[in-house]
Design a protein around this motif. Sequence first.
Motif, PDB file in Angstrom:
ATOM      1  N   UNK A  63       9.461   5.367  -8.892  1.00 20.30           N
ATOM      2  CA  UNK A  63       9.752   4.042  -8.345  1.00 20.30           C
ATOM      3  C   UNK A  63      10.663   4.152  -7.129  1.00 20.30           C
ATOM      4  N   UNK A  64      11.709   4.947  -7.242  1.00 19.65           N
ATOM      5  CA  UNK A  64      12.651   5.070  -6.132  1.00 19.65           C
ATOM      6  C   UNK A  64      12.009   5.759  -4.925  1.00 19.65           C
ATOM      7  N   UNK A  65      11.104   6.690  -5.171  1.00 24.28           N
ATOM      8  CA  UNK A  65      10.394   7.327  -4.067  1.00 24.28           C
ATOM      9  C   UNK A  65       9.441   6.342  -3.385  1.00 24.28           C
ATOM     10  N   UNK A  66       8.845   5.444  -4.175  1.00 22.08           N
ATOM     11  CA  UNK A  66       8.006   4.410  -3.582  1.00 22.08           C
ATOM     12  C   UNK A  66       8.800   3.519  -2.642  1.00 22.08           C
ATOM     13  N   UNK A  67      10.003   3.122  -3.072  1.00 17.67           N
ATOM     14  CA  UNK A  67      10.868   2.306  -2.212  1.00 17.67           C
ATOM     15  C   UNK A  67      11.369   3.104  -1.013  1.00 17.67           C
ATOM     16  N   UNK A  68      11.675   4.385  -1.252  1.00 17.87           N
ATOM     17  CA  UNK A  68      12.148   5.239  -0.162  1.00 17.87           C
ATOM     18  C   UNK A  68      11.081   5.402   0.917  1.00 17.87           C
ATOM     19  N   UNK A  69       9.817   5.452   0.501  1.00 18.18           N
ATOM     20  CA  UNK A  69       8.733   5.597   1.475  1.00 18.18           C
ATOM     21  C   UNK A  69       8.712   4.439   2.463  1.00 18.18           C
ATOM     22  N   UNK A  92      10.015   2.759   8.047  1.00 17.36           N
ATOM     23  CA  UNK A  92      10.672   1.618   8.696  1.00 17.36           C
ATOM     24  C   UNK A  92       9.960   0.301   8.380  1.00 17.36           C
ATOM     25  N   UNK A  93       9.566   0.172   7.117  1.00 15.60           N
ATOM     26  CA  UNK A  93       8.975  -1.072   6.624  1.00 15.60           C
ATOM     27  C   UNK A  93      10.083  -1.830   5.890  1.00 15.60           C
ATOM     28  N   UNK A  94      10.529  -2.971   6.409  1.00 19.26           N
ATOM     29  CA  UNK A  94      11.744  -3.620   5.887  1.00 19.26           C
ATOM     30  C   UNK A  94      11.528  -4.423   4.607  1.00 19.26           C
ATOM     31  N   UNK A  95      10.858  -3.827   3.618  1.00 20.91           N
ATOM     32  CA  UNK A  95      10.589  -4.538   2.365  1.00 20.91           C
ATOM     33  C   UNK A  95      10.922  -3.667   1.159  1.00 20.91           C
ATOM     34  N   UNK A  96      11.816  -2.689   1.374  1.00 17.40           N
ATOM     35  CA  UNK A  96      12.076  -1.704   0.324  1.00 17.40           C
ATOM     36  C   UNK A  96      12.815  -2.274  -0.873  1.00 17.40           C
ATOM     37  N   UNK A  97      13.410  -3.467  -0.757  1.00 16.73           N
ATOM     38  CA  UNK A  97      14.111  -4.063  -1.886  1.00 16.73           C
ATOM     39  C   UNK A  97      13.255  -5.067  -2.662  1.00 16.73           C
ATOM     40  N   UNK A 101       0.823  -1.215   0.000  1.00 12.90           N
ATOM     41  CA  UNK A 101       0.000   0.000   0.000  1.00 12.90           C
ATOM     42  C   UNK A 101       0.851   1.257   0.000  1.00 12.90           C
ATOM     43  N   UNK A 102       1.853   1.283   0.861  1.00 10.81           N
ATOM     44  CA  UNK A 102       2.695   2.478   0.972  1.00 10.81           C
ATOM     45  C   UNK A 102       3.506   2.699  -0.295  1.00 10.81           C
ATOM     46  N   UNK A 103       4.045   1.618  -0.867  1.00  6.21           N
ATOM     47  CA  UNK A 103       4.809   1.746  -2.109  1.00  6.21           C
ATOM     48  C   UNK A 103       3.936   2.326  -3.218  1.00  6.21           C
ATOM     49  N   UNK A 104       2.752   1.735  -3.424  1.00 10.48           N
ATOM     50  CA  UNK A 104       1.884   2.162  -4.523  1.00 10.48           C
ATOM     51  C   UNK A 104       1.447   3.616  -4.353  1.00 10.48           C
ATOM     52  N   UNK A 105       1.057   3.985  -3.149  1.00 10.79           N
ATOM     53  CA  UNK A 105       0.571   5.350  -2.924  1.00 10.79           C
ATOM     54  C   UNK A 105       1.671   6.374  -3.190  1.00 10.79           C
ATOM     55  N   UNK A 106       2.869   6.095  -2.712  1.00  6.17           N
ATOM     56  CA  UNK A 106       3.979   7.029  -2.924  1.00  6.17           C
ATOM     57  C   UNK A 106       4.406   7.067  -4.388  1.00  6.17           C
TER      58      UNK A 106
END
Length: 283
Positions: free
Chosen positions: A246-252, A257-262, A226-231
């Motif tokens: 895309x990079x901002x979605x991962x940065x979000x 502190x959601x440990x799935x950014x990769x 949810x956080x990735x898509x929204x950002x």
Amino acid sequence: MNLTRPQLRALVGEALRSDADLDAFCSDHFPDVYRRLSDGMQRVRKVTLLLDHADPERVAELLLKLRSGGDAAPALERTLPSAGGGVKVLFMAANPRSTTQLGLGREIRHIEEKIRAAKHRDAVTFVSRWAARPDDLQQALLEEQPHVLHFSGHGTHDERLALEDSEGGIAFVDKGALSDLIGILRDNLQMVVLNACYSEPLAEALTQHVACAVGMHQPIGDLAATEFAASFYRALGFGRTVDEAFRLGCSALRLHQIPEHEIPRLKVKAGVDAAALRLVEQA
């Protein structure tokens, strides 16, 4: 520019080194030829179809520019999705009753909130379809002709998406079927976002037909998806490039502190520069 057929074949070999380059060249410049290509077709057959069904002078002109490093790059990396600079996102969701229930309602609400807060919010049209069945994919693409197709739901280890059947059970769509559909109905499509576990191979396959695709390398949790898509969509709404979004979605994910950014992965079609591709024009 009158080159013989053998000379054109040689030029194809010099300018288009890989099958992916050849496919991208046909897709972006000779769509009628591209529609005749198929998965597993030998390269020599593809080249024959190009020479049989495309204007040889136009082929030669484009290939000579590519060989010399001139500007014959695919139009997808330079142009906006529509003359008005707007983008339509088709959000399709499926959560068969026998699968883990996802927070798809929260996801779309969060995306819409982020888009409304974006600078160019009026340039983004968001259309949603729920309890999606396999035939709904075709129907929705025909009706909406979106620039971005977004799927949220479950994916599987064996490269399938879990849609719904008429009773709310699982109806799987495999990679080949999805790629075939997108190849036929890619009219305005620039991007596909597969917000589903294990969807990276499907995203990779779809870059035969669209400029960019996002898939998930591993299972991804509700909150992260949810956080990735929204950002990601907020950034597009601010006129950022696909790569930046895309990079901002991962940065979000890292910021929260959601440990799935990769886990999200961006796949890009040969010849396309995601760092130069904007789906919403900056004012």
